[in-house]
Design a protein around this motif. Structure first.
Motif, PDB file in Angstrom:
ATOM      1  N   SER A  76      62.105  54.759  30.009  1.00 11.54           N
ATOM      2  CA  SER A  76      62.451  53.371  28.426  1.00 11.54           C
ATOM      3  C   SER A  76      64.302  52.966  28.819  1.00 11.54           C
ATOM      4  CB  SER A  76      63.177  54.491  27.787  1.00 11.54           C
ATOM      5  OG  SER A  76      64.267  55.564  28.034  1.00 11.54           O
ATOM      6  N   THR A  77      64.431  53.080  29.875  1.00 14.29           N
ATOM      7  CA  THR A  77      65.879  52.130  30.759  1.00 14.29           C
ATOM      8  C   THR A  77      65.532  50.682  30.668  1.00 14.29           C
ATOM      9  OG1 THR A  77      66.751  53.790  30.721  1.00 14.29           O
ATOM     10  CG2 THR A  77      67.734  52.019  32.118  1.00 14.29           C
ATOM     11  N   LEU A  78      63.995  51.148  31.810  1.00 12.88           N
ATOM     12  CA  LEU A  78      64.091  49.776  32.591  1.00 12.88           C
ATOM     13  C   LEU A  78      62.868  48.912  31.139  1.00 12.88           C
ATOM     14  CD1 LEU A  78      63.292  48.643  35.689  1.00 12.88           C
ATOM     15  CD2 LEU A  78      60.798  50.380  35.237  1.00 12.88           C
ATOM     16  N   ALA A  79      62.547  49.090  30.810  1.00 12.96           N
ATOM     17  CA  ALA A  79      61.747  48.928  29.255  1.00 12.96           C
ATOM     18  C   ALA A  79      63.034  47.856  28.762  1.00 12.96           C
ATOM     19  CB  ALA A  79      61.568  49.277  28.422  1.00 12.96           C
ATOM     20  N   GLN A  80      64.237  48.545  28.476  1.00  5.74           N
ATOM     21  CA  GLN A  80      65.335  47.743  28.163  1.00  5.74           C
ATOM     22  C   GLN A  80      65.389  46.482  28.217  1.00  5.74           C
ATOM     23  OE1 GLN A  80      68.222  50.370  27.359  1.00  5.74           O
ATOM     24  NE2 GLN A  80      68.825  49.231  25.594  1.00  5.74           N
ATOM     25  N   LYS A  81      65.478  46.869  30.096  1.00  5.97           N
ATOM     26  CA  LYS A  81      66.688  45.582  30.350  1.00  5.97           C
ATOM     27  C   LYS A  81      65.072  44.034  31.097  1.00  5.97           C
ATOM     28  CE  LYS A  81      68.785  49.168  33.516  1.00  5.97           C
ATOM     29  NZ  LYS A  81      70.043  47.955  33.799  1.00  5.97           N
ATOM     30  N   LEU A  82      63.787  44.963  30.222  1.00  4.22           N
ATOM     31  CA  LEU A  82      62.645  43.712  30.795  1.00  4.22           C
ATOM     32  C   LEU A  82      62.854  42.984  29.233  1.00  4.22           C
ATOM     33  CD1 LEU A  82      62.441  44.851  33.568  1.00  4.22           C
ATOM     34  CD2 LEU A  82      59.673  44.135  33.271  1.00  4.22           C
ATOM     35  N   GLY A  83      62.893  44.291  28.490  1.00  6.41           N
ATOM     36  CA  GLY A  83      62.631  43.885  26.906  1.00  6.41           C
ATOM     37  C   GLY A  83      60.927  43.332  26.326  1.00  6.41           C
ATOM     38  N   VAL A  84      60.333  44.752  26.608  1.00  6.50           N
ATOM     39  CA  VAL A  84      59.347  44.952  26.603  1.00  6.50           C
ATOM     40  C   VAL A  84      58.848  46.642  26.122  1.00  6.50           C
ATOM     41  CG1 VAL A  84      58.173  43.444  28.857  1.00  6.50           C
ATOM     42  CG2 VAL A  84      58.967  46.163  28.829  1.00  6.50           C
ATOM     43  N   THR A  85      58.204  46.733  25.045  1.00  8.77           N
ATOM     44  CA  THR A  85      57.943  47.900  24.745  1.00  8.77           C
ATOM     45  C   THR A  85      57.151  48.995  25.550  1.00  8.77           C
ATOM     46  OG1 THR A  85      55.547  47.642  23.926  1.00  8.77           O
ATOM     47  CG2 THR A  85      56.498  46.983  22.344  1.00  8.77           C
ATOM     48  N   ARG A  86      57.882  50.451  25.200  1.00 13.24           N
ATOM     49  CA  ARG A  86      57.488  51.303  26.379  1.00 13.24           C
ATOM     50  C   ARG A  86      56.432  50.775  26.463  1.00 13.24           C
ATOM     51  NH1 ARG A  86      61.581  55.976  24.106  1.00 13.24           N
ATOM     52  NH2 ARG A  86      63.664  55.132  24.662  1.00 13.24           N
ATOM     53  N   ALA A  87      55.215  51.193  25.593  1.00 12.01           N
ATOM     54  CA  ALA A  87      53.895  50.901  25.568  1.00 12.01           C
ATOM     55  C   ALA A  87      53.308  49.789  26.640  1.00 12.01           C
ATOM     56  CB  ALA A  87      53.106  50.924  24.424  1.00 12.01           C
ATOM     57  N   THR A  88      54.320  49.114  26.448  1.00 12.12           N
ATOM     58  CA  THR A  88      53.693  47.922  27.668  1.00 12.12           C
ATOM     59  C   THR A  88      54.052  47.957  28.728  1.00 12.12           C
ATOM     60  OG1 THR A  88      54.164  46.135  25.841  1.00 12.12           O
ATOM     61  CG2 THR A  88      53.951  45.524  28.751  1.00 12.12           C
ATOM     62  N   MET A  89      55.514  49.144  28.782  1.00 13.11           N
ATOM     63  CA  MET A  89      56.240  49.060  30.670  1.00 13.11           C
ATOM     64  C   MET A  89      55.066  50.561  30.931  1.00 13.11           C
ATOM     65  SD  MET A  89      58.927  48.303  31.638  1.00 13.11           S
ATOM     66  CE  MET A  89      58.029  48.586  33.602  1.00 13.11           C
ATOM     67  N   THR A  90      54.523  51.095  30.206  1.00 14.06           N
ATOM     68  CA  THR A  90      53.837  52.054  30.667  1.00 14.06           C
ATOM     69  C   THR A  90      52.624  51.895  31.355  1.00 14.06           C
ATOM     70  OG1 THR A  90      54.451  54.185  29.261  1.00 14.06           O
ATOM     71  CG2 THR A  90      51.987  54.582  30.376  1.00 14.06           C
ATOM     72  N   GLY A  91      51.283  50.649  30.942  1.00 16.51           N
ATOM     73  CA  GLY A  91      50.697  49.959  31.240  1.00 16.51           C
ATOM     74  C   GLY A  91      51.091  49.636  33.147  1.00 16.51           C
ATOM     75  N   LEU A  92      52.542  48.828  32.755  1.00 18.19           N
ATOM     76  CA  LEU A  92      52.860  47.938  33.966  1.00 18.19           C
ATOM     77  C   LEU A  92      52.970  49.045  35.081  1.00 18.19           C
ATOM     78  CD1 LEU A  92      55.199  45.644  32.509  1.00 18.19           C
ATOM     79  CD2 LEU A  92      53.138  44.788  33.782  1.00 18.19           C
ATOM     80  N   LEU A  93      54.108  50.354  34.791  1.00 19.73           N
ATOM     81  CA  LEU A  93      54.318  51.071  35.568  1.00 19.73           C
ATOM     82  C   LEU A  93      52.699  51.931  35.706  1.00 19.73           C
ATOM     83  CD1 LEU A  93      57.292  52.976  33.535  1.00 19.73           C
ATOM     84  CD2 LEU A  93      57.433  52.027  35.954  1.00 19.73           C
ATOM     85  N   ASP A  94      51.628  52.572  35.770  1.00 21.79           N
ATOM     86  CA  ASP A  94      50.684  53.065  36.098  1.00 21.79           C
ATOM     87  C   ASP A  94      49.981  51.918  37.064  1.00 21.79           C
ATOM     88  OD1 ASP A  94      50.951  54.897  33.950  1.00 21.79           O
ATOM     89  OD2 ASP A  94      49.843  54.284  32.356  1.00 21.79           O
TER      90      ASP A  94
END
Length: 167
Positions: A76-94
Motif C-alpha cells: 500500500s505504501t508503494l502504491a501510494q508512492k507511485l500514485g496507482v491503485t492497490r489493485a494495479t500495484m498487486t498486478g505489477l507486484l505479481d
C-alpha cells in the motif's frame, strides 16, 4: 499523451483572444508547450524502457524500492508512492515476483502484512539499466546550466501547484 505537434502560433493566439475574451494567450502557449514537452519526454522514457523489457509501472516500482533496497516496503505504501491503485500495484507486484525481481516476505511486526524487497536479480537489472537511463536523461538538459535546471524545477513545482486549482 498530448498528440498535438502543430502548436498554435502567436497570431492564432491573438485571434483566439478576440473570439474568447477570457483566454490568456500566454498561459495557453505555456501550457501547450509544457504538455507537448511532457508528452515527448514520456515517449523517450517509454523507448528507453522498451529496450529493457520493462513497462513504466514495473520500472518505477523497482526504482522506488531501490531507494532503500535493504528495507522491506508494504504494497500500500508503494502504491501510494507511485500514485496507482492497490489493485494495479498487486498486478505489477505479481509480474515482478514471477520474474524473480522482487520477493514478498512476511512482515516482521504484523503477520497479516507483507513486506516487499528487491531480489538480487532485481538489483542486477537496475544496475544494468540505470547507467544508460541516467545518461539519456542528462542529455535532455544538456543545454541548461545548473542554475537554469534549478529554476526549471522551481517553475515546474509552481505549475504542479496550479494543477490543484484546475481539478
Amino acid at each position: 499523451m498530448y498528440f498535438l505537434k502543430d502548436l498554435p502560433t502567436d497570431r492564432n493566439l491573438r485571434e483566439f483572444t478576440e473570439r474568447y475574451p477570457n483566454m490568456n494567450p500566454s498561459a495557453l502557449k505555456t501550457c501547450a508547450e509544457l504538455m507537448r514537452t511532457g508528452s515527448d519526454l514520456l515517449a523517450v522514457f517509454e523507448t528507453i524502457l522498451g529496450k529493457s523489457g520493462l513497462s513504466q509501472g514495473r520500472f518505477l516500482t523497482l526504482i522506488v524500492m531501490n531507494r532503500a533496497p535493504d528495507e522491506a516496503i508494504i504494497p500500500s505504501t508503494l502504491a501510494q508512492k507511485l500514485g496507482v491503485t492497490r489493485a494495479t500495484m498487486t498486478g505489477l507486484l505479481d509480474g515482478l515476483e514471477k520474474e524473480d525481481l522482487i520477493e514478498r516476505r512476511a512482515h516482521a511486526q504484523d503477520r497479516r502484512k507483507v513486506g516487499l524487497v528487491l531480489t538480487t536479480s532485481g538489483r542486477q537489472i537496475l544496475d544494468k539499466i540505470l547507467p544508460d537511463y541516467y545518461r539519456h536523461f542528462a542529455k535532455l538538459t544538456v543545454y541548461l546550466d545548473e542554475g537554469e535546471r534549478q529554476t526549471l524545477v522551481s517553475l515546474l513545482k509552481k505549475v504542479n501547484q496550479g494543477l490543484l486549482s484546475v481539478l
